[in-house]
Design a protein around this motif. Structure first.
Motif, short mmCIF file in Angstrom:
data_model
loop_
_atom_site.label_atom_id
_atom_site.label_comp_id
_atom_site.label_asym_id
_atom_site.label_seq_id
_atom_site.Cartn_x
_atom_site.Cartn_y
_atom_site.Cartn_z
N GLN A 80 0.57 -0.82 0.19
CA GLN A 80 0.55 0.01 -0.02
C GLN A 80 1.27 1.33 0.13
O GLN A 80 1.70 1.92 0.85
CB GLN A 80 -1.20 0.07 0.96
N LEU A 81 0.33 2.14 -0.97
CA LEU A 81 1.79 3.26 -1.06
C LEU A 81 -0.15 4.40 -0.69
O LEU A 81 -0.76 4.71 -0.88
CB LEU A 81 2.10 3.53 -2.52
N TYR A 82 1.31 5.53 0.30
CA TYR A 82 0.35 6.79 1.05
C TYR A 82 1.33 7.78 0.02
O TYR A 82 2.60 7.41 0.45
CB TYR A 82 0.34 6.60 3.11
N ALA A 83 0.63 8.54 0.04
CA ALA A 83 1.18 9.97 -0.22
C ALA A 83 0.33 11.08 0.16
O ALA A 83 -0.90 11.12 -0.19
CB ALA A 83 1.64 10.46 -2.02
N GLY A 84 1.55 12.14 1.26
CA GLY A 84 0.86 13.50 1.72
C GLY A 84 0.17 12.67 2.47
O GLY A 84 -1.37 13.46 2.51
N ASN A 85 0.24 11.39 3.53
CA ASN A 85 -0.76 10.82 4.52
C ASN A 85 -2.04 9.79 3.63
O ASN A 85 -2.88 10.21 4.73
CB ASN A 85 -1.43 12.12 5.54
N GLU A 86 -2.25 10.21 2.47
CA GLU A 86 -3.55 9.54 1.80
C GLU A 86 -3.01 8.66 1.09
O GLU A 86 -2.16 8.58 0.52
CB GLU A 86 -4.33 10.59 0.20
N LEU A 87 -3.88 6.93 1.20
CA LEU A 87 -3.64 6.20 0.08
C LEU A 87 -3.75 6.28 -1.00
O LEU A 87 -5.06 7.28 -1.86
CB LEU A 87 -4.66 5.05 0.62
N LEU A 88 -2.83 6.06 -1.85
CA LEU A 88 -2.30 6.84 -3.18
C LEU A 88 -3.41 4.84 -3.97
O LEU A 88 -3.31 4.74 -5.34
CB LEU A 88 -1.16 6.28 -3.86
N GLY A 89 -2.44 3.87 -3.89
CA GLY A 89 -2.94 2.43 -4.05
C GLY A 89 -1.94 1.41 -3.50
O GLY A 89 -1.05 1.88 -2.93
N GLY A 90 -2.24 0.49 -4.34
CA GLY A 90 -1.64 -1.34 -4.36
C GLY A 90 -1.44 -0.97 -5.70
O GLY A 90 -1.11 -0.23 -6.53
N CYS A 91 -0.68 -2.28 -5.93
CA CYS A 91 0.45 -2.76 -6.72
C CYS A 91 -0.37 -2.42 -8.40
O CYS A 91 0.57 -1.38 -8.83
CB CYS A 91 0.91 -4.09 -6.69
N ASP A 92 -1.17 -2.83 -8.27
CA ASP A 92 -2.30 -2.19 -9.66
C ASP A 92 -2.57 -0.98 -10.19
O ASP A 92 -1.69 -0.15 -11.10
CB ASP A 92 -3.15 -3.28 -9.89
N ILE A 93 -2.54 -0.48 -9.46
CA ILE A 93 -2.99 0.73 -9.46
C ILE A 93 -1.42 2.03 -9.24
O ILE A 93 -1.08 2.71 -10.41
CB ILE A 93 -3.57 1.85 -8.50
N ILE A 94 -0.79 1.79 -8.86
CA ILE A 94 0.83 2.30 -8.58
C ILE A 94 1.37 1.43 -9.98
O ILE A 94 1.98 3.04 -11.07
CB ILE A 94 2.01 1.73 -7.93
N LEU A 95 1.45 0.25 -10.69
CA LEU A 95 2.00 0.44 -12.20
C LEU A 95 1.42 0.69 -13.07
O LEU A 95 1.84 1.40 -14.14
CB LEU A 95 2.13 -1.17 -11.90
N GLU A 96 0.00 1.04 -13.20
CA GLU A 96 -0.76 1.46 -13.93
C GLU A 96 -0.16 3.27 -14.62
O GLU A 96 0.22 3.41 -15.34
CB GLU A 96 -2.13 1.19 -14.30
N MET A 97 -0.25 3.73 -12.65
CA MET A 97 0.20 4.90 -12.56
C MET A 97 1.68 5.62 -13.46
O MET A 97 1.76 5.97 -14.32
CB MET A 97 -0.36 5.50 -11.51
N HIS A 98 2.90 4.39 -13.09
CA HIS A 98 3.62 4.99 -13.32
C HIS A 98 3.64 4.29 -15.41
O HIS A 98 4.90 4.77 -16.21
CB HIS A 98 4.49 3.52 -12.84
N GLU A 99 3.38 3.35 -15.46
CA GLU A 99 3.27 3.10 -16.80
C GLU A 99 2.78 4.13 -17.42
O GLU A 99 3.34 4.79 -19.27
CB GLU A 99 2.36 1.54 -17.27
N SER A 100 1.31 5.14 -17.54
CA SER A 100 1.00 5.74 -17.69
C SER A 100 1.87 7.55 -18.05
O SER A 100 1.60 8.66 -18.26
CB SER A 100 -0.43 6.17 -18.05
#
Length: 113
Positions: A80-100
């Motif tokens: 689980q990745l948090y940024a600025g105290n908010e959950l950004l997402g898990g593996c699928d979301i992070i990888l999709e965001m990274h790819e785009s």
């Protein structure tokens, strides 16, 4: 007197302080130099490519935090990745965001908010 409720409150405060200890915080299995699952490894690789520094917490080292963070975020899986105290997402979301190309700007926006 609700012992369980107080324990849960204490755990939530502890989780909140772990999240707040770094602008970008990754709850993962293992650590960035030695991830203990493929999903954690992939998210670490994506984060390293953004060149944004991040903190980490090894959920395998603390079962209470491991279970508590799932409820805290209402997110059942790790990492689980948090940024600025908010959950950004898990593996699928992070990888999709990274790819785009959205990951770095999204993190930068969340930590500057």
């Amino acid at each position: 007197y609700d012992v369980w409720g107080n324990m849960q409150d204490d755990l939530n405060k502890r989780i909140a302080s772990i999240i707040a200890s770094n602008p970008v915080m990754l709850f993962m299995k293992g650590n960035p130099d030695a991830p203990r699952c493929g999903f954690s490894s992939k998210v670490v690789a994506a984060l390293k490519e953004t060149e944004i520094p991040f903190g980490h917490f090894d959920i395998l080292s603390d079962d209470a935090v491991r279970q508590g963070v799932k409820e805290y975020a209402n997110w059942p899986t790790f990492p689980q990745l948090y940024a600025g105290n908010e959950l950004l997402g898990g593996c699928d979301i992070i990888l999709e965001m990274h790819e785009s190309g959205e990951l770095k700007p999204a993190i930068q926006e969340m930590i500057s908010a």
